[in-house]
Each structure stands twice: as structure tokens, then as C-alpha cells.
Design an enzyme around this catalytic site. Structure first.
Site, PDB file in Angstrom:
ATOM      1  N   ASP A 191      -3.230   5.704  -7.506  1.00  0.00           N
ATOM      2  CA  ASP A 191      -4.443   6.005  -8.269  1.00  0.00           C
ATOM      3  C   ASP A 191      -4.876   4.822  -9.130  1.00  0.00           C
ATOM      4  O   ASP A 191      -4.064   3.964  -9.496  1.00  0.00           O
ATOM      5  CB  ASP A 191      -4.208   7.199  -9.200  1.00  0.00           C
ATOM      6  N   ASP A 192      -6.157   4.836  -9.487  1.00  0.00           N
ATOM      7  CA  ASP A 192      -6.739   4.029 -10.566  1.00  0.00           C
ATOM      8  C   ASP A 192      -7.061   2.580 -10.217  1.00  0.00           C
ATOM      9  O   ASP A 192      -7.466   1.824 -11.091  1.00  0.00           O
ATOM     10  CB  ASP A 192      -5.852   4.047 -11.824  1.00  0.00           C
ATOM     11  N   HIS A 227     -11.649   8.825  -6.518  1.00  0.00           N
ATOM     12  CA  HIS A 227     -11.005   9.177  -7.792  1.00  0.00           C
ATOM     13  C   HIS A 227     -12.014   9.087  -8.939  1.00  0.00           C
ATOM     14  O   HIS A 227     -11.653   8.767 -10.069  1.00  0.00           O
ATOM     15  CB  HIS A 227      -9.808   8.259  -8.030  1.00  0.00           C
ATOM     16  N   HIS A 236     -13.324   7.496 -14.133  1.00  0.00           N
ATOM     17  CA  HIS A 236     -12.012   8.054 -14.493  1.00  0.00           C
ATOM     18  C   HIS A 236     -12.038   8.855 -15.793  1.00  0.00           C
ATOM     19  O   HIS A 236     -11.034   9.016 -16.466  1.00  0.00           O
ATOM     20  CB  HIS A 236     -10.954   6.956 -14.588  1.00  0.00           C
ATOM     21  N   HIS A 283       0.654   4.629  -9.144  1.00  0.00           N
ATOM     22  CA  HIS A 283      -0.575   3.976  -9.603  1.00  0.00           C
ATOM     23  C   HIS A 283      -0.544   2.497  -9.248  1.00  0.00           C
ATOM     24  O   HIS A 283       0.479   1.836  -9.450  1.00  0.00           O
ATOM     25  CB  HIS A 283      -0.743   4.138 -11.117  1.00  0.00           C
TER      26      HIS A 283
END
Length: 247
Positions: free
Chosen positions: A54-55, A105, A109, A202
Site C-alpha cells: 500500500d501507499d 488506494h 489516502h 507497504h
């Protein structure tokens, strides 16, 4: 006599309300899994797992992670943030070219909460869809809400965009974003691994990431145990293919 009738009516009304409340589906994990709206993991007999990141994309850590994945012939799913994807299109293209899956995603965020209107939720998701498509020529089919926070409105918008909502195995939340220590991340994965896991990692964290060093230990160990690293979509497809025919 009239007062007795009123009391009985009140009691019956109360029972009816309680029965209705009891009969209504509780919107927990079981509820969403039964409806096929959200996926946490895909248990099965095959030794396959899905690594998810993620991210990102992040110019510092994403390339190292991609190098490691290539070294161990592992495929992964990258849940990208739209505004970062727009800034680092080369990383997005590399993820696609090396056989990984790119998923949505959101654009900024921000955690979805009650202050988010349907229009704002839509913008967060749709903008990322557009950016990924403009860079790779493919639109994501999977979505993960920041922090795992969602409600009916979020699921509805995701579905309208043609997206499947993907969470992660609760026993595989490495909390690598909090930098709990390389040993913690490694042990969390290796001591809890099960067929069909969706592992949360991540490729961007605030501060010095421990994820790359953890992967240097996780990947060879899971390789030795005979696990195959697949994308989330491949994990979902393998589960469908294992369902026996009703003919």
C-alpha cells in the site's frame, strides 16, 4: 381493561421491534463476505499467497521491493495512491511490465468517514482510476480503502467503478507502517502463514522503512516452504477454478 390492552399492545410492539432488530443482518465481516462484497483472504488447498503493498509508488522503497520480487519470481499487488502514481509514472509502468497488479488506494489516502459525501468518495476513487489508465492503459479492478475504513456508501461507489473491495488477512497485518522492528514483521508473516493469505505490507512508510529488510528474510523462507506468490486477482481466480461443477 383499556389500560391492560394498551400494555399488551406496547409489549407486542416491543417484541416485534426486537425480532426485527434480531433478524436484520449485522454488518460485520461475515455479512460482507457472505454477500461477496469484501474479501479478506481466499483459503484453499493450494500453497498460494498474495503479497500486497500500500501507499506507493515511492521512488525510494518501491524499486528495492520490485528488485526483490523479481529475484524470487514473486508477483504482488500494489495498491497505489493516485497523486503519487501521477508523480512517478515510470514506477507504475515498471510494476505493470514486471507482471504485478496495480490496484486503487484512492487519490489522497484520506480515511473515509461520515464527512465524506458520495461525490467526494467517487472523486477519490475515479481520479486514481483515470491516472492508472493514462499511464498503463489498464484500469484497476481492485480497491482498498485507506485504513480499511469503509461503509455502504464506499462499497457502493467502488462497485459503480467496477472495483472489488479487498482487505487483508487479519492475522497478516504486519503493521510495517509503524516500523515495529524487522523481526516483528518477519515473525508476523512466517508464524501465521496460511494458504490463500492476503498479506498487508507497504512500499511507503513515514521514516526509515523496515519492509525491505523484512522481505529479504520473508521471501526466501516462504519460497522454501513451497509457497507461490500471486496477485490478488490470480488468487481470486484460482479459488473460482477450484469450485466443483454443479452439472
Amino acid at each position: 381493561m383499556r389500560s391492560i390492552k394498551i400494555m399488551v399492545a406496547i409489549m407486542l410492539l416491543g417484541l416485534a421491534c426486537n425480532a426485527e432488530a434480531w433478524a436484520a443482518p449485522r454488518k460485520n465481516r461475515d455479512y460482507y463476505e457472505a454477500r461477496g462484497e469484501v474479501v479478506w483472504e481466499v483459503p484453499g488447498k493450494k500453497k498460494v499467497i498474495a503479497l500486497t503493498f500500500d501507499d506507493g509508488p515511492d521512488p525510494k522503497d518501491t524499486p528495492y521491493i520490485l528488485d526483490l520480487l523479481k529475484q524470487y519470481h514473486a508477483k504482488a499487488t500494489f495498491f497505489v495512491i493516485g497523486n503519487k502514481a501521477g508523480k512517478h509514472p515510470n514506477l507504475l509502468r515498471r510494476e505493470m511490465e514486471e507482471g504485478h497488479e496495480i490496484a486503487n488506494h484512492t487519490y489522497t489516502h484520506h480515511f473515509f468517514n461520515r464527512s465524506f459525501t458520495a461525490e467526494r468518495i467517487h472523486n477519490e476513487i475515479a481520479k486514481t482510476q483515470e491516472i492508472v489508465y493514462s499511464v498503463t492503459g489498464h484500469k484497476p479492478s481492485l480497491f482498498r480503502p485507506p485504513g480499511g475504513m469503509f461503509d455502504e456508501a464506499v462499497l457502493r461507489v467502488a462497485k459503480q467503478e467496477g472495483l472489488k473491495t479487498i482487505m487483508w488477512s487479519w492475522h497478516q497485518d504486519t503493521r510495517d507502517w509503524s516500523r515495529p522492528g524487522v523481526g516483528y514483521i518477519v515473525n508476523k508473516v512466517l508464524k501465521n502463514v496460511r494458504n490463500g493469505d492476503i498479506i498487508l505490507l507497504h512500499d511507503y512508510v513515514s521514516g526509515q522503512s523496515q519492509t525491505v529488510k523484512a522481505l529479504q528474510k520473508i521471501l526466501p523462507e516462504l519460497n522454501k516452504l513451497g509457497y507461490e506468490f500471486v496477485t490478488v486477482s490470480d488468487l481470486l481466480s484460482s479459488a473460482k477454478n477450484m469450485v466443483p461443477s454443479m452439472k
